[in-house]
Design a protein around this motif. Structure first.
Motif, PDB file in Angstrom:
ATOM      1  N   LYS A  66       0.834  -1.219   0.000  1.00 47.69           N
ATOM      2  CA  LYS A  66       0.000   0.000   0.000  1.00 47.69           C
ATOM      3  C   LYS A  66       0.863   1.262   0.000  1.00 47.69           C
ATOM      4  CE  LYS A  66      -3.997  -2.316   1.878  1.00 47.69           C
ATOM      5  NZ  LYS A  66      -4.466  -3.224   2.813  1.00 47.69           N
ATOM      6  N   PHE A  94      -8.340  -2.741  10.081  1.00 46.08           N
ATOM      7  CA  PHE A  94      -7.994  -2.344   8.711  1.00 46.08           C
ATOM      8  C   PHE A  94      -9.066  -2.665   7.676  1.00 46.08           C
ATOM      9  CE2 PHE A  94      -7.086  -6.562   7.181  1.00 46.08           C
ATOM     10  CZ  PHE A  94      -6.524  -7.255   8.245  1.00 46.08           C
ATOM     11  N   TYR A 188      -6.025  -5.135  -6.945  1.00 45.28           N
ATOM     12  CA  TYR A 188      -5.737  -5.045  -5.516  1.00 45.28           C
ATOM     13  C   TYR A 188      -5.232  -6.396  -4.982  1.00 45.28           C
ATOM     14  CZ  TYR A 188      -6.474  -4.669  -0.500  1.00 45.28           C
ATOM     15  OH  TYR A 188      -6.283  -4.713   0.863  1.00 45.28           O
TER      16      TYR A 188
HETATM   17  O1  DON Z   1      -7.058  -7.112   1.751  1.00 46.33           O
HETATM   18  C1  DON Z   1      -6.617  -7.770   2.684  1.00 46.33           C
HETATM   19  O2  DON Z   1      -7.272  -7.996   3.687  1.00 46.33           O
HETATM   20  C2  DON Z   1      -5.180  -8.248   2.593  1.00 46.33           C
HETATM   21  N1  DON Z   1      -4.834  -8.504   1.232  1.00 46.33           N
HETATM   22  C3  DON Z   1      -4.214  -7.227   3.110  1.00 46.33           C
HETATM   23  C4  DON Z   1      -4.412  -6.993   4.548  1.00 46.33           C
HETATM   24  C5  DON Z   1      -3.247  -6.439   5.238  1.00 46.33           C
HETATM   25  O3  DON Z   1      -2.102  -6.828   5.114  1.00 46.33           O
HETATM   26  C6  DON Z   1      -3.588  -5.422   6.209  1.00 46.33           C
HETATM   27  N2  DON Z   1      -4.164  -4.279   5.643  1.00 46.33           N
HETATM   28  N3  DON Z   1      -4.254  -3.159   5.719  1.00 46.33           N
END
Ligand code: DON
Length: 303
Positions: A66, A94, A188
């Protein structure tokens, strides 16, 4: 500074913690990774790299990418990005949906999943192939032409991606996503599925320690943009544990649920640590402890 001796000392200091925590179970391909892995690397601003443990073993970068997507979107699209995504800590997990409705589809920051989806959407509009642009950039900055996506991880994320799909569709309903949601999600998930080692990541992140200068000396970001990314990493880079991370480590950092964390000592070096056991907020247990030891032993924090 004798980085090699320092890294060996840190590996020893955190050895009791290696294997604690849990791997990311919501992405089955990540749940299978051996939690007893540990690696750490430091790259100085001239590109010398030092490492300990599994520092050359590729792992799933996940949300660490990111930071790089944000840098590329700012470099190619400029400041208008900030009309579409904020830069305040969310205080929520998150992958949370709750703030998005009362904040009209504008995510709090580029490092929660909603914010990263907005950034990838903009990068896709700017470049026509967001995930390949990102992979090319990482290959160039790390000097490793073999960097690749892990198709199994991308597939696993896609199969279990209902929450990211919900975030993307919800933001699209506010007009904050431009590309078709399935296209955006593909980019993504590919982005999150890039595999890199601690050495690759420490080298690739050097533009953040070099005030925006790339490995070849050309300018990616203005000094001010590089400062801004470091600031958002400090305040938002470790999810709803950013306050705790600042308290313990005192550096801009970005974690991923693959167990990696990248940290920056502006003007001096970049660090990457990897150990797959995560705490309940999704940050590597041994990784945070190792960075805590680094700044404690060296005094190299931004404070
Ligand atoms: O989208 C997701 O949940 C994972 N590909 C990435 C999550 C992660 O590492 C924490 N995210 N901000």
């Amino acid at each position: 500074m004798d980085y090699q001796a320092l890294l060996e000392q840190i590996a020893q200091d955190v050895s009791q913690l290696i294997g604690s925590g849990r791997t990311a179970e919501y992405i089955p391909a990540l749940a299978k990774v051996d939690p007893r892995r540990f690696g750490m690397a430091v790259a100085d601003i001239d590109g010398n790299v030092y490492g300990v443990g599994d520092w050359q073993r590729p792992f799933s970068t996940q949300s660490i990418t990111k930071v790089f997507a944000l840098a590329l979107a700012l470099a190619s699209g400029g400041d208008s990005l900030w009309k579409h995504v904020g830069r305040e800590p969310s205080g929520n997990p998150f992958n949370s949906l709750v703030q998005l409705e009362y904040e009209n589809g504008i995510p709090r920051n580029p490092f929660i999943n909603a914010g990263a989806l907005v950034v990838t959407d903009r990068l896709q509009s700017l470049t026509g192939d967001a995930s390949s642009e990102l992979l090319d950039f990482l290959r160039q900055e790390s000097g490793n032409p073999d960097l690749a996506f892990d198709p199994q991880v991308a597939e696993s994320e896609s199969t279990h991606g209902d929450r990211n799909a919900a975030l993307a569709h919800f933001m699209a309903s506010y007009g904050n996503i431009t590309n078709p949601v399935p296209t955006l999600l593909d980019h993504y998930f590919w982005q999150c599925a890039i595999e890199m080692s601690c050495a690759d990541l420490a080298l690739a992140a050097r533009f953040l320690a070099r005030h925006g200068l790339r490995a070849d000396g050309s300018r990616l970001l203005t000094r001010s943009e590089a400062k801004q990314i470091n600031a958002v990493m400090l305040t938002c880079g470790t999810y709803d544990a950013a306050g705790e991370f600042a308290h313990r480590v005192g550096l801009p950092g970005k974690s991923g649920v693959g167990g990696g964390i990248v940290a920056v000592v502006p003007g001096r070096c970049t660090l990457c640590v990897w150990s797959p056991g995560l705490d309940r907020r999704g940050n590597s247990v041994a990784g945070v402890a190792a960075l805590d030891r680094f700044t404690t032993l060296t005094g190299l924090s931004v404070f």
